[in-house]
Design a protein around this motif. Structure first.
Motif, mmCIF file in Angstrom:
data_model
loop_
_atom_site.group_PDB
_atom_site.id
_atom_site.type_symbol
_atom_site.label_atom_id
_atom_site.label_comp_id
_atom_site.label_asym_id
_atom_site.label_seq_id
_atom_site.Cartn_x
_atom_site.Cartn_y
_atom_site.Cartn_z
ATOM 1 N N LEU A 1 3.276 7.419 0.975
ATOM 2 C CA LEU A 1 4.467 7.009 0.220
ATOM 3 C C LEU A 1 4.755 8.213 -0.498
ATOM 4 N N SER A 2 6.159 8.327 -0.965
ATOM 5 C CA SER A 2 6.567 9.394 -1.502
ATOM 6 C C SER A 2 7.113 8.622 -2.926
ATOM 7 N N VAL A 3 6.888 9.288 -4.221
ATOM 8 C CA VAL A 3 7.268 8.821 -5.295
ATOM 9 C C VAL A 3 8.106 9.727 -6.132
ATOM 10 N N GLY A 4 9.485 9.425 -6.239
ATOM 11 C CA GLY A 4 10.520 10.608 -6.686
ATOM 12 C C GLY A 4 11.473 9.734 -7.560
ATOM 13 N N LYS A 5 12.609 10.418 -7.710
ATOM 14 C CA LYS A 5 13.697 9.871 -8.369
ATOM 15 C C LYS A 5 14.300 8.827 -7.737
ATOM 16 N N ARG A 6 13.964 8.587 -6.441
ATOM 17 C CA ARG A 6 14.587 7.302 -5.803
ATOM 18 C C ARG A 6 13.416 6.140 -5.605
ATOM 19 N N GLY A 7 12.507 6.444 -6.361
ATOM 20 C CA GLY A 7 11.668 5.286 -6.272
ATOM 21 C C GLY A 7 10.535 5.815 -5.496
ATOM 22 N N VAL A 8 9.794 4.454 -4.980
ATOM 23 C CA VAL A 8 8.403 4.584 -4.187
ATOM 24 C C VAL A 8 9.305 4.294 -2.799
ATOM 25 N N THR A 9 9.102 5.616 -1.777
ATOM 26 C CA THR A 9 9.687 5.233 -0.524
ATOM 27 C C THR A 9 8.631 5.756 0.665
ATOM 28 N N ARG B 1 -7.117 9.647 -1.369
ATOM 29 C CA ARG B 1 -5.764 9.041 -1.813
ATOM 30 C C ARG B 1 -6.163 7.909 -2.398
ATOM 31 N N LYS B 2 -4.981 7.274 -3.074
ATOM 32 C CA LYS B 2 -4.993 6.133 -3.886
ATOM 33 C C LYS B 2 -4.303 4.882 -3.212
ATOM 34 N N LEU B 3 -4.736 3.648 -3.100
ATOM 35 C CA LEU B 3 -4.250 2.571 -2.468
ATOM 36 C C LEU B 3 -2.987 2.211 -3.403
ATOM 37 N N VAL B 4 -1.910 1.911 -2.661
ATOM 38 C CA VAL B 4 -0.689 1.064 -3.244
ATOM 39 C C VAL B 4 -0.644 0.025 -2.427
ATOM 40 N N ARG B 5 -0.581 -1.067 -3.372
ATOM 41 C CA ARG B 5 0.057 -2.411 -2.734
ATOM 42 C C ARG B 5 1.410 -2.675 -3.100
ATOM 43 N N ALA B 6 2.194 -3.459 -2.206
ATOM 44 C CA ALA B 6 3.410 -3.905 -2.442
ATOM 45 C C ALA B 6 3.325 -4.762 -3.899
ATOM 46 N N ALA C 1 6.511 -0.524 -5.941
ATOM 47 C CA ALA C 1 6.310 -0.211 -4.202
ATOM 48 C C ALA C 1 6.872 -1.422 -3.819
ATOM 49 N N HIS C 2 7.345 -1.522 -2.493
ATOM 50 C CA HIS C 2 7.971 -2.632 -1.612
ATOM 51 C C HIS C 2 6.988 -2.475 -0.546
ATOM 52 N N GLN C 3 6.097 -1.848 -0.235
ATOM 53 C CA GLN C 3 5.058 -1.727 0.839
ATOM 54 C C GLN C 3 3.790 -1.513 0.452
ATOM 55 N N ASP C 4 2.888 -1.790 1.275
ATOM 56 C CA ASP C 4 1.576 -0.953 0.984
ATOM 57 C C ASP C 4 1.480 0.354 1.516
ATOM 58 N N GLY C 5 0.674 0.986 0.984
ATOM 59 C CA GLY C 5 0.764 2.733 1.534
ATOM 60 C C GLY C 5 -0.352 3.240 0.580
ATOM 61 N N SER C 6 -0.453 4.592 0.435
ATOM 62 C CA SER C 6 -1.111 5.439 -0.191
ATOM 63 C C SER C 6 -0.321 6.439 -0.774
ATOM 64 N N VAL C 7 -0.828 7.116 -1.975
ATOM 65 C CA VAL C 7 -0.343 8.218 -2.476
ATOM 66 C C VAL C 7 -1.578 9.358 -3.168
ATOM 67 N N SER C 8 -1.066 10.234 -3.629
ATOM 68 C CA SER C 8 -2.089 11.349 -3.912
ATOM 69 C C SER C 8 -2.515 10.831 -5.390
ATOM 70 N N VAL C 9 -3.796 11.526 -5.540
ATOM 71 C CA VAL C 9 -4.733 10.979 -6.841
ATOM 72 C C VAL C 9 -3.943 11.399 -7.952
ATOM 73 N N TYR D 1 11.241 -5.435 -13.756
ATOM 74 C CA TYR D 1 11.611 -4.852 -15.117
ATOM 75 C C TYR D 1 10.566 -3.619 -15.372
ATOM 76 N N GLY D 2 9.314 -3.733 -15.097
ATOM 77 C CA GLY D 2 8.619 -2.685 -15.164
ATOM 78 C C GLY D 2 9.139 -1.337 -14.574
ATOM 79 N N HIS D 3 9.581 -1.660 -13.206
ATOM 80 C CA HIS D 3 10.239 -0.575 -12.511
ATOM 81 C C HIS D 3 11.316 0.298 -13.448
ATOM 82 N N HIS D 4 12.303 -0.501 -13.814
ATOM 83 C CA HIS D 4 13.392 0.011 -14.777
ATOM 84 C C HIS D 4 13.001 0.644 -15.788
#
Length: 405
Positions: A40-48, A63-68, A86-94, A110-113
């Motif tokens: 997954l990428s994490v940027g100004k457009r959120g988690v994609t 890598r780190k686990l990410v859950r929806a 995150a809207h889907q399961d995936g992985s990101v850099s540590v 709310y946490g997202h915003h």
């Protein structure tokens, strides 16, 4: 709530309970491989989902686990706004902090915003530490001490729903931006390809594919010489930055990536030199300067051989082919910090068209990008205004100055 050493937050509110971040989320620190969970990428457009061609690290199993439903934020706090839900399961850099909201305390949306608001970004950066200005980090331990306002769950949901509407408008502006940038890149012109050439989309493994036979070939190290000039006691110009969108420009930021008080060791950049952020090349972090000034000491500046037209070089090395190529030759454990070594850069193959063709290509692309840059500037201003007003609305609500209508 847990007792933690805290200080007054920029988000301090008398209208709602204030809580340390560490008391409303649970850190997720499970290690997985990308083969098990997609990147997954994490940027100004959120988690994609991570796009194809993005540089991969040398330790993909780490890598780190990410859950929806998790919240993710880049601990590189100079990467402002690189966070989201995150809207889907995936992985990101540590390098990222991954958190699961406590459902009885925090609505994920709310946490997202909240984490993407300007006020929180300022606070997040303030809690950071680092040795150089462009490697500033806020780890989870420090982030967990930041106090944030915690309205009732129903107010959190209503506020998030209002801010989602603004996010939808921002997403449409981002789509328009992508479409305009794609039109500004004329791969066929840069590489001398015909409209019918099947290799127009050739990837980073063959940056010279399809170039005309009458064009020469060279390598970066033959025609680009590193400049060792430093500021010393008398900087020759202002602080410059390297934008992935525009190349070398004046640094007008008031947060992050600013020069330290001692700029004697910062690198000088002269007009018609190539300036490069060696850890951001796979994102287009380079360009030929039209200005005299100075850049971070971790960046590099190169004199360009007279065999190359500077503006052709500018467009060539910022093209998708070379951005992908930089991703392929970069090394490092962070997807957003893939360093390209000077040795690898020197070996990079380059097309060398006749000078008159370089001039013609550069003039064409300058005209095209000039028109599109004007449109992109207006879109960026509108986007910034939407982000600013969204953040201001959230701050007004959580500090009790407004109610969610």
């Amino acid at each position: 709530m847990t007792d933690q050493a805290v200080h007054e937050s920029l988000l301090e509110s008398s209208a709602f309970v204030m809580a340390p971040v560490g008391s409303i989320v649970v850190e997720r620190n499970e290690k997985v491989g990308e083969t098990e969970f997609p990147a997954l990428s994490v940027g100004k457009r959120g988690v994609t989902p991570q796009l194809a061609g993005v540089a991969k690290s040398q330790t993909e199993g780490d890598r780190k686990l990410v859950r929806a439903g998790d919240l993710v934020i880049n601990s590189r706090s100079d990467r402002r706004g690189a966070s989201g839900l995150a809207h889907q399961d995936g992985s990101v850099s540590v390098v990222y902090s991954v958190m699961t909201p406590r459902p009885e305390l925090l609505v994920p949306e709310y946490g997202h915003h909240l984490f993407r608001s300007i006020a929180f970004q300022d606070e997040f950066f303030r809690w950071g530490t680092g040795i150089v200005d462009d490697l500033w980090s806020t780890n989870f331990t420090r982030m967990s001490r930041i106090r944030v306002p915690l309205p009732p769950l129903e107010v959190q949901r209503e506020l998030a729903a209002r801010l989602d509407e603004a996010d939808d408008m921002i997403a449409k502006l981002d789509e328009l931006t992508d479409a305009l940038r794609a039109r500004a890149i004329d791969t066929a012109a840069l590489f001398g390809l015909s409209e019918e050439d099947s290799r127009r989309g050739e990837d980073a493994q063959s940056p010279l594919a399809g170039t005309p036979e009458h064009w020469d070939r060279t390598k970066f190290g033959y025609d680009f010489t590193e400049s060792t000039e430093r500021n010393g006691e008398n900087p020759p110009g202002p602080l410059l930055s390297i934008s992935e969108y525009r190349g070398v420009e004046l640094n007008t930021r008031t947060d992050g990536q600013q020069a330290s008080l001692d700029v004697a060791k910062y690198r000088v950049v002269r007009p018609n030199q190539l300036a490069a952020n060696m850890m951001w090349l796979n994102h287009g972090g380079l360009g030929v300067s039209s200005l005299t000034g100075y850049i971070s000491p971790d960046y590099k500046a190169f004199w360009i051989s007279p065999r190359f037209h500077p503006r052709y070089v500018h467009h060539l090395l910022r093209s998708p082919r070379y951005v992908d190529y930089f991703g392929a030759i970069g090394t490092g454990v962070r997807p957003n910090a893939q360093r390209v070594t000077k040795t690898a850069l020197d070996m990079m193959p380059l097309p060398l068209p006749p000078m008159d063709e370089q001039q013609r290509i550069a003039d064409h692309l300058d005209e095209v990008t000039g028109r599109i840059d004007g449109m992109l500037s207006k879109i960026a201003s509108l986007r910034d205004l939407l982000v600013e007003r969204s953040s201001a609305f959230l701050l007004d609500v959580v500090t009790g100055r407004k109610e969610v209508a």
